[in-house]
Design an enzyme around this catalytic site. Structure first.
Site, PDB file in Angstrom:
ATOM      1  N   TYR A  28      27.141  50.784  -7.104  1.00  0.00           N
ATOM      2  CA  TYR A  28      28.238  51.754  -7.139  1.00  0.00           C
ATOM      3  C   TYR A  28      28.806  51.851  -8.554  1.00  0.00           C
ATOM      4  O   TYR A  28      29.000  52.957  -9.085  1.00  0.00           O
ATOM      5  CB  TYR A  28      29.319  51.319  -6.157  1.00  0.00           C
ATOM      6  N   SER A  55      35.071  56.105 -11.080  1.00  0.00           N
ATOM      7  CA  SER A  55      35.822  54.977 -10.526  1.00  0.00           C
ATOM      8  C   SER A  55      36.158  53.999 -11.635  1.00  0.00           C
ATOM      9  O   SER A  55      35.411  53.894 -12.618  1.00  0.00           O
ATOM     10  CB  SER A  55      34.991  54.261  -9.461  1.00  0.00           C
TER      11      SER A  55
END
Length: 265
Positions: A154, A141
């Site tokens: 995350y 990401s």
């Protein structure tokens, strides 16, 4: 890998979102797609929607259950005999401040976004090495490159799999195995609904940034094209995300100042 025609592509987290879109694009490119996620019924809905559905198979598994993953791997080899492209896509996002996030939630996100990817790769690696060919890809990401509010765990997990993949790339280069990492920006999927709050419960609503993000089909087209082009570091997103990645390389201090002012939830 100049073409996916006839190639075996295994995609985790393939029942929805980015995984579903990648499956559709790979099928259009002529691949034999193996779809994996927890829910067989949802996988089958995806499979029958693909071009030439009889060329593809659904194998349900919980990515965090090593016994299920091992069984799925055995099924893949039994039915297809090889893996040309493994896309580690299964993942879970987060929407909580560090002070609100329990250690149980921290570990749950790291288990899915990092350890499960490591386990599946280590399991499949002997097949790739024996073939002396193939590509292993990871969906990281942009958050794993930048680090933002409400996504600390995350971001950390996605950064960890990026660094692990870098080491893997160096170790298997002489075996003919390629490694790529994809860094999505905001892509319009259900990722926000499933993102965990501090207590480990799904957020259950959409983020504005995700709602305004890149269409999943567009993301899939760009990603598959980059993989076929042999790219190893693939950033796919809007102008703001790409600007953030660019600034992070040139001036990390400037980036940190920008992030403090951002409203990213």
């Amino acid at each position: 890998m100049e073409s996916l025609d006839g190639k075996v592509v295994w995609i985790t987290g393939a029942s929805s979102g980015i995984g579903k879109a990648l499956a559709a694009e790979c099928a259009l490119q002529g691949a034999q797609v193996i779809l994996s996620a927890r829910r067989l019924e949802e996988l089958e809905k995806v499979r029958v929607s693909l071009l030439h559905p009889d060329h593809h198979i659904s194998i349900a598994m919980d990515i965090t259950d090593e016994a299920q993953v091992r069984h799925a791997y055995e099924q893949v080899l039994d039915q297809k005999g090889r893996i040309d492209l493994l896309i580690n896509n299964a993942g879970l996002s987060q929407r909580a401040l560090i002070t609100e996030t329990s250690m149980q939630t921290e570990r749950a996100i790291m288990e899915i976004d990092y350890f499960s990817q490591v386990f599946l790769t280590k399991l499949a690696l002997p097949t790739f090495i024996a073939q002396k060919s193939g590509r292993i890809a990871y969906i990281s990401s942009v958050a794993g490159l930048l680090g933002t509010q409400y996504r600390a765990t995350y971001s950390a997990a996605k950064a960890a799999i990026h660094m692990w993949a870098n080491s893997l790339r160096a170790e298997v280069a002489q075996d003919g195995v390629k490694v790529s990492v994809i860094f999505p920006g905001f892509v319009k999927t259900n990722v926000s609904f499933n993102a965990l709050n501090g207590a480990g419960k799904p957020q259950a609503h959409q983020d504005q940034a995700i709602e305004n993000g890149l269409e999943a089909d567009d993301f899939a087209k760009q990603t598959v094209a980059a993989l076929l082009n042999g790219e190893e570091y693939i950033v796919v997103g809007g102008a703001k995300e790409k600007l953030g990645v660019w600034v992070s390389r040139l001036s990390p201090e400037t980036l940190y100042k920008m992030i403090r002012k951002m409203k990213v939830k």
